[in-house]
Design a protein around this motif. Structure first.
Motif, mmCIF file in Angstrom:
data_model
loop_
_atom_site.group_PDB
_atom_site.id
_atom_site.type_symbol
_atom_site.label_atom_id
_atom_site.label_comp_id
_atom_site.label_asym_id
_atom_site.label_seq_id
_atom_site.Cartn_x
_atom_site.Cartn_y
_atom_site.Cartn_z
ATOM 1 N N GLU A 47 0.878 -1.187 0.000
ATOM 2 C CA GLU A 47 0.000 0.000 0.000
ATOM 3 C C GLU A 47 0.898 1.214 0.000
ATOM 4 O OE1 GLU A 47 -3.189 -0.073 -0.050
ATOM 5 O OE2 GLU A 47 -3.634 -2.145 0.506
ATOM 6 N N GLU A 49 2.769 2.985 -2.771
ATOM 7 C CA GLU A 49 3.215 3.391 -4.095
ATOM 8 C C GLU A 49 4.191 4.566 -3.977
ATOM 9 O OE1 GLU A 49 -0.149 4.237 -6.602
ATOM 10 O OE2 GLU A 49 1.127 4.747 -8.291
ATOM 11 N N PRO A 50 5.287 4.596 -4.712
ATOM 12 C CA PRO A 50 5.690 3.675 -5.762
ATOM 13 C C PRO A 50 6.665 2.581 -5.298
ATOM 14 C CG PRO A 50 7.079 5.599 -5.833
ATOM 15 C CD PRO A 50 6.186 5.761 -4.631
ATOM 16 N N GLU A 52 5.882 -0.126 -3.283
ATOM 17 C CA GLU A 52 5.197 -1.412 -3.495
ATOM 18 C C GLU A 52 3.714 -1.149 -3.573
ATOM 19 O OE1 GLU A 52 7.897 -2.211 -1.137
ATOM 20 O OE2 GLU A 52 7.175 -0.552 0.076
ATOM 21 N N TYR A 53 3.105 -1.683 -4.596
ATOM 22 C CA TYR A 53 1.663 -1.521 -4.772
ATOM 23 C C TYR A 53 1.162 -2.621 -5.691
ATOM 24 C CZ TYR A 53 3.204 0.908 -9.035
ATOM 25 O OH TYR A 53 3.805 1.226 -10.219
ATOM 26 N N LYS A 54 -0.166 -2.771 -5.713
ATOM 27 C CA LYS A 54 -0.739 -3.857 -6.517
ATOM 28 C C LYS A 54 -1.073 -3.358 -7.913
ATOM 29 C CE LYS A 54 -2.612 -5.851 -2.436
ATOM 30 N NZ LYS A 54 -3.367 -4.939 -1.602
ATOM 31 N N ASP A 55 -0.707 -4.198 -8.882
ATOM 32 C CA ASP A 55 -1.056 -3.919 -10.269
ATOM 33 C C ASP A 55 -1.752 -5.207 -10.721
ATOM 34 O OD1 ASP A 55 -1.285 -3.043 -12.807
ATOM 35 O OD2 ASP A 55 0.843 -3.217 -13.322
ATOM 36 N N GLY A 61 6.807 -2.441 -8.004
ATOM 37 C CA GLY A 61 7.381 -1.229 -7.435
ATOM 38 C C GLY A 61 8.884 -1.348 -7.268
ATOM 39 N N PRO A 199 4.991 8.479 -1.394
ATOM 40 C CA PRO A 199 3.547 8.247 -1.291
ATOM 41 C C PRO A 199 2.798 9.579 -1.154
ATOM 42 C CG PRO A 199 4.740 6.750 0.119
ATOM 43 C CD PRO A 199 5.750 7.682 -0.440
ATOM 44 N N LYS A 202 2.330 11.058 -4.551
ATOM 45 C CA LYS A 202 1.318 10.302 -5.307
ATOM 46 C C LYS A 202 -0.087 10.650 -4.816
ATOM 47 C CE LYS A 202 3.766 7.765 -8.100
ATOM 48 N NZ LYS A 202 3.593 7.745 -9.554
ATOM 49 N N TYR A 257 9.767 4.733 -11.739
ATOM 50 C CA TYR A 257 8.583 4.964 -10.913
ATOM 51 C C TYR A 257 8.423 6.403 -10.453
ATOM 52 C CZ TYR A 257 8.489 -0.079 -10.739
ATOM 53 O OH TYR A 257 8.438 -1.388 -11.085
ATOM 54 N N LYS A 271 0.605 5.508 -18.557
ATOM 55 C CA LYS A 271 -0.742 5.574 -17.965
ATOM 56 C C LYS A 271 -1.776 6.056 -18.948
ATOM 57 C CE LYS A 271 -0.008 5.836 -13.049
ATOM 58 N NZ LYS A 271 0.175 6.717 -11.941
#
Ligand code: GLN
Length: 271
Positions: A47, A49-50, A52-55, A61, A199, A202, A257, A271
């Protein structure tokens, strides 16, 4: 001796037997254990970003990319587990992971329970406020209500857990996700959010009309990878990080990132 005490003495005895049977404590030759298993387990909290995050179903990340290099050096597969940030250290110390890569700040307090690698990133705790807020600097946080991500250095500093903070906030609200802290900021339930710088950027990018990140940070710090105390994995991890730094590869990973000096990153461009 009560039952609980008796059981814990038994457990200690069994551990001693187990250790003497294998001659070396597991953590002392963690590298051999990992290589025998054919995989290395990284734990994180995806949780952030950037880093580590879910894609979709993947955890991606900067940290997973560094971890992939560590797995490559060890000649094994990489497995990533995603858990709450404040469970990372206790869970690794129960043997559930080989190392933690989670944008984790190397602190003295945490060093009592883990060994940190050489640092791989200079970070800071940033302050997010509403665009029309009267809070313009870190000292304006004195006597304010601040949202933080539970168990992070922002939390530790704002709650003045170790008594070293120069800022005395009125109240700290803890959230498991930075995003939820920001929602409460927008709803007026907190006056500011203190969270790691990237974060923070972001989160502000997602709400550019409502939010601003102050130029002045709350604190400066360094991210490092955490491993069980006394593990020989540290030599491997330090070597990987040093090589990535010297070859310029780490900068290349980071700039995928994070926008560097106004240059649009690949991640942003796609994106
Ligand atoms: N750098 C912060 C810490 O170590 C937060 C990291 C995170 O939320 N993943 O406490």
């Amino acid at each position: 001796m009560n039952m609980k005490k008796f059981l814990s003495v038994c457990a200690a005895g069994l551990t001693a037997i187990a250790l003497s049977a294998s001659f070396v404590p597991a953590e002392a030759d963690q590298v051999a254990t990992i290589q025998a298993a054919g995989k290395v387990v990284m734990s994180t909290n995806a949780e952030f970003e950037p880093f580590e995050y879910k894609d979709s179903n993947d955890i991606v990340g900067i940290d997973p990319e560094i971890a992939a290099k560590i797995a490559e050096k060890l000649g094994v597969e990489l497995e990533i587990t995603d858990i709450a940030f404040d469970s990372l250290i206790p869970s690794m110390n129960k043997g559930k992971a080989d190392f933690i890569a989670a944008g984790m700040t190397a602190t003295e307090e945490r060093s009592k329970n883990v060994d940190f690698s050489v640092p791989y990133f200079n970070a800071s705790q940033s302050i997010i406020v509403l665009a029309d807020s009267e809070i313009k600097s870190r000292t304006d946080l004195n006597d304010k209500t601040v949202g933080v991500q539970q168990g992070t250095t922002g939390d530790i500093y704002c709650t003045d857990e170790d008594g070293t903070s120069d800022i005395k906030v009125k109240d700290v609200k803890r959230y498991s996700k930075g995003m939820d802290a920001v929602s409460d900021l927008i709803a007026g339930r907190v006056d500011a959010v203190v969270i790691d710088d990237f974060p923070a950027s972001k989160l502000v990018e997602k709400n550019p009309e409502k939010l601003v990140k102050l130029d002045e940070a709350m604190t400066e710090e360094e991210y490092a990878i955490a491993m069980p105390k006394g593990s020989n994995l540290k030599e491997v991890v330090d070597q990987v990080i040093t090589e990535l730094q010297e070859s310029g590869e780490l900068d290349a990973i980071v700039s995928k990132y994070i926008e560097v000096e106004g240059v649009e990153s690949e991640a942003e461009a796609s994106k």
